[in-house]
Every structure is written in structure tokens, then in C-alpha cells.
Write a protein that holds these residues in place. Structure first.
Motif, PDB file in Angstrom:
ATOM      1  N   ALA A  51     -34.941  27.892 -23.695  1.00 41.27           N
ATOM      2  CA  ALA A  51     -34.010  28.977 -23.380  1.00 41.27           C
ATOM      3  C   ALA A  51     -34.258  30.178 -24.290  1.00 41.27           C
ATOM      4  N   THR A  52     -34.566  29.910 -25.544  1.00 41.19           N
ATOM      5  CA  THR A  52     -34.856  30.988 -26.487  1.00 41.19           C
ATOM      6  C   THR A  52     -36.126  31.729 -26.083  1.00 41.19           C
ATOM      7  N   ILE A  53     -37.132  31.004 -25.645  1.00 49.61           N
ATOM      8  CA  ILE A  53     -38.385  31.626 -25.199  1.00 49.61           C
ATOM      9  C   ILE A  53     -38.140  32.478 -23.957  1.00 49.61           C
ATOM     10  N   ILE A  54     -37.344  31.979 -23.020  1.00 47.20           N
ATOM     11  CA  ILE A  54     -37.003  32.741 -21.808  1.00 47.20           C
ATOM     12  C   ILE A  54     -36.311  34.047 -22.206  1.00 47.20           C
ATOM     13  N   LEU A  55     -35.353  33.951 -23.110  1.00 47.36           N
ATOM     14  CA  LEU A  55     -34.599  35.134 -23.530  1.00 47.36           C
ATOM     15  C   LEU A  55     -35.488  36.112 -24.298  1.00 47.36           C
ATOM     16  N   GLN A  56     -36.329  35.594 -25.191  1.00 49.47           N
ATOM     17  CA  GLN A  56     -37.218  36.473 -25.940  1.00 49.47           C
ATOM     18  C   GLN A  56     -38.200  37.173 -25.007  1.00 49.47           C
ATOM     19  N   ASP A  57     -38.665  36.469 -23.982  1.00 48.83           N
ATOM     20  CA  ASP A  57     -39.555  37.068 -22.992  1.00 48.83           C
ATOM     21  C   ASP A  57     -38.851  38.220 -22.273  1.00 48.83           C
ATOM     22  N   TYR A  58     -37.601  38.004 -21.914  1.00 48.65           N
ATOM     23  CA  TYR A  58     -36.820  39.076 -21.269  1.00 48.65           C
ATOM     24  C   TYR A  58     -36.698  40.285 -22.200  1.00 48.65           C
ATOM     25  N   LEU A  59     -36.334  40.044 -23.446  1.00 46.64           N
ATOM     26  CA  LEU A  59     -36.166  41.141 -24.403  1.00 46.64           C
ATOM     27  C   LEU A  59     -37.471  41.899 -24.612  1.00 46.64           C
ATOM     28  N   TYR A  60     -38.565  41.156 -24.713  1.00 50.43           N
ATOM     29  CA  TYR A  60     -39.857  41.770 -24.945  1.00 50.43           C
ATOM     30  C   TYR A  60     -40.269  42.687 -23.803  1.00 50.43           C
ATOM     31  N   ASN A  61     -39.924  42.302 -22.588  1.00 49.01           N
ATOM     32  CA  ASN A  61     -40.346  43.054 -21.403  1.00 49.01           C
ATOM     33  C   ASN A  61     -39.370  44.165 -21.006  1.00 49.01           C
ATOM     34  N   ILE A 108     -32.473  40.101 -31.296  1.00 51.00           N
ATOM     35  CA  ILE A 108     -32.967  38.787 -31.668  1.00 51.00           C
ATOM     36  C   ILE A 108     -32.404  37.722 -30.720  1.00 51.00           C
ATOM     37  N   ALA A 109     -33.280  36.866 -30.210  1.00 47.07           N
ATOM     38  CA  ALA A 109     -32.874  35.729 -29.390  1.00 47.07           C
ATOM     39  C   ALA A 109     -32.833  34.493 -30.273  1.00 47.07           C
ATOM     40  N   SER A 110     -31.736  33.747 -30.194  1.00 47.08           N
ATOM     41  CA  SER A 110     -31.590  32.531 -30.994  1.00 47.08           C
ATOM     42  C   SER A 110     -31.095  31.394 -30.117  1.00 47.08           C
ATOM     43  N   GLY A 111     -31.621  30.202 -30.373  1.00 48.12           N
ATOM     44  CA  GLY A 111     -31.109  29.024 -29.697  1.00 48.12           C
ATOM     45  C   GLY A 111     -29.667  28.799 -30.108  1.00 48.12           C
ATOM     46  N   LEU A 112     -28.822  28.483 -29.149  1.00 46.85           N
ATOM     47  CA  LEU A 112     -27.407  28.300 -29.438  1.00 46.85           C
ATOM     48  C   LEU A 112     -27.009  26.832 -29.366  1.00 46.85           C
ATOM     49  N   THR A 113     -27.291  26.199 -28.239  1.00 48.11           N
ATOM     50  CA  THR A 113     -26.866  24.810 -28.051  1.00 48.11           C
ATOM     51  C   THR A 113     -27.528  24.246 -26.802  1.00 48.11           C
ATOM     52  N   THR A 114     -27.210  23.007 -26.515  1.00 45.12           N
ATOM     53  CA  THR A 114     -27.571  22.355 -25.264  1.00 45.12           C
ATOM     54  C   THR A 114     -26.288  21.791 -24.681  1.00 45.12           C
ATOM     55  N   VAL A 115     -26.101  21.984 -23.379  1.00 43.57           N
ATOM     56  CA  VAL A 115     -24.864  21.583 -22.713  1.00 43.57           C
ATOM     57  C   VAL A 115     -25.220  20.661 -21.548  1.00 43.57           C
ATOM     58  N   ASP A 116     -24.446  19.591 -21.361  1.00 47.30           N
ATOM     59  CA  ASP A 116     -24.632  18.750 -20.184  1.00 47.30           C
ATOM     60  C   ASP A 116     -24.433  19.611 -18.942  1.00 47.30           C
ATOM     61  N   THR A 117     -25.305  19.468 -17.968  1.00 47.74           N
ATOM     62  CA  THR A 117     -25.259  20.311 -16.773  1.00 47.74           C
ATOM     63  C   THR A 117     -23.905  20.240 -16.087  1.00 47.74           C
ATOM     64  N   LYS A 118     -23.312  19.068 -16.047  1.00 46.94           N
ATOM     65  CA  LYS A 118     -22.012  18.920 -15.385  1.00 46.94           C
ATOM     66  C   LYS A 118     -20.910  19.722 -16.077  1.00 46.94           C
ATOM     67  N   ASP A 119     -21.099  20.060 -17.335  1.00 46.49           N
ATOM     68  CA  ASP A 119     -20.096  20.802 -18.103  1.00 46.49           C
ATOM     69  C   ASP A 119     -20.435  22.287 -18.265  1.00 46.49           C
ATOM     70  N   LEU A 120     -21.543  22.725 -17.677  1.00 44.79           N
ATOM     71  CA  LEU A 120     -22.055  24.062 -17.962  1.00 44.79           C
ATOM     72  C   LEU A 120     -21.101  25.189 -17.565  1.00 44.79           C
ATOM     73  N   LEU A 121     -20.571  25.163 -16.354  1.00 45.38           N
ATOM     74  CA  LEU A 121     -19.681  26.251 -15.926  1.00 45.38           C
ATOM     75  C   LEU A 121     -18.463  26.365 -16.828  1.00 45.38           C
ATOM     76  N   GLN A 122     -17.869  25.243 -17.157  1.00 47.06           N
ATOM     77  CA  GLN A 122     -16.702  25.244 -18.039  1.00 47.06           C
ATOM     78  C   GLN A 122     -17.087  25.767 -19.427  1.00 47.06           C
ATOM     79  N   TRP A 123     -18.242  25.372 -19.913  1.00 47.97           N
ATOM     80  CA  TRP A 123     -18.699  25.843 -21.220  1.00 47.97           C
ATOM     81  C   TRP A 123     -18.907  27.359 -21.194  1.00 47.97           C
TER      82      TRP A 123
END
Length: 136
Positions: free
Chosen positions: A125-135, A25-40
Motif C-alpha cells: 500500500a505504501t508503494i502504491i501511494l508513493q507511486d501516486y505521489l511521485y507521478n 511522505i507515504a507511510s504504512g499505517l496498518t493492515t485491516v481484515d477485509t470484512k472490517d475495512l469499510l467500518q475501519w
């Protein structure tokens, strides 16, 4: 099993989705500011086992890379340096924002919430992940 984490990378913020530990199952988790993404991401993988990153690959209608790809490539290089043991796969993300908006409409989300771009990014992001899982 470990989780798979998807990123809908954007200039201002990034939508994040994740699988359950069984990778069903793919689930939306959060949204992160791009500048903080690597640290997150570093913090997240310190707490949760992640075996793969899925990063959206923005393309134009005819398949050539979009302008956003110029922002994503430097991020991918930094990600590989920071978390070199976790592989990255790219998934075509054409139309995911439109699909996310349509999903919000179909599920009855209020007009005010549909204007929340962070929510659109998370659903994308959830749609991208679900697409990956489906394929797989």
C-alpha cells in the motif's frame, strides 16, 4: 491539507498507507481484515481529514484486469455509498508485492517477519501511494 489514503485490497486483508498532511511522505499505517475495512475507513475519516482514496488496480502482465478486480469492484461501490464525498483513484499495482518483499530483504528484515503477509500488504500500500505521489 488533508491526507491521501491508499488501500492494497485483498480477499483476506488490506494494507493501508497514508500521507502526512502536506502530502509529501507515504507511510504504512496498518493492515485491516477485509470484512472490517469499510467500518475501519469510516472511523478513520471521522478522526482524520482524507481528501482522496488510492486503490490498487491489479492487472496481469499484459495489462488486462486480474481476477482480484472482481472483488474490488463491489467494494468500490460500497465505499462510494458510505463515503461519497471522497473520490477514488486507481493505480496500477503490478509487482507491488514483489517490490514490497524486495524492500523487506534490502532493509534487513528477518526471515520470520518477511513471511508476515500483513506486513507485505502494508508495504505494498505504501508503494502504491508513493507511486501516486511521485507521478503527480
Amino acid at each position: 491539507m488533508a491526507r491521501i489514503l491508499a488501500i492494497d485490497y485483498g480477499g483476506k486483508r488490506c494494507g493501508i498507507a497514508v500521507t502526512d498532511e502536506s502530502q509529501i511522505i507515504a507511510s504504512g499505517l496498518t493492515t485491516v481484515d477485509t470484512k472490517d475495512l469499510l467500518q475501519w475507513l469510516e472511523g478513520y475519516v471521522a478522526k482524520e481529514e482524507v481528501e482522496l482514496f488510492i486503490v490498487g488496480e491489479p492487472k496481469r502482465l499484459h495489462g488486462e484486469p486480474s481476477e482480484s478486480e472482481k472483488l474490488i469492484q463491489p467494494f468500490l461501490e460500497k465505499l462510494h455509498k458510505v463515503l461519497p464525498t471522497i473520490p477514488v483513484k486507481r493505480i496500477d499495482e503490478r509487482f507491488t508485492s514483489k517490490m514490497a518483499f524486495d524492500t523487506m530483504l534490502a532493509s534487513g528484515i528477518s526471515k520470520k517477519k518477511r513471511k508476515d503477509k500483513a506486513l507485505v500488504d502494508q508495504i505494498s500500500a505504501t508503494i502504491i501511494l508513493q507511486d501516486y505521489l511521485y507521478n503527480q
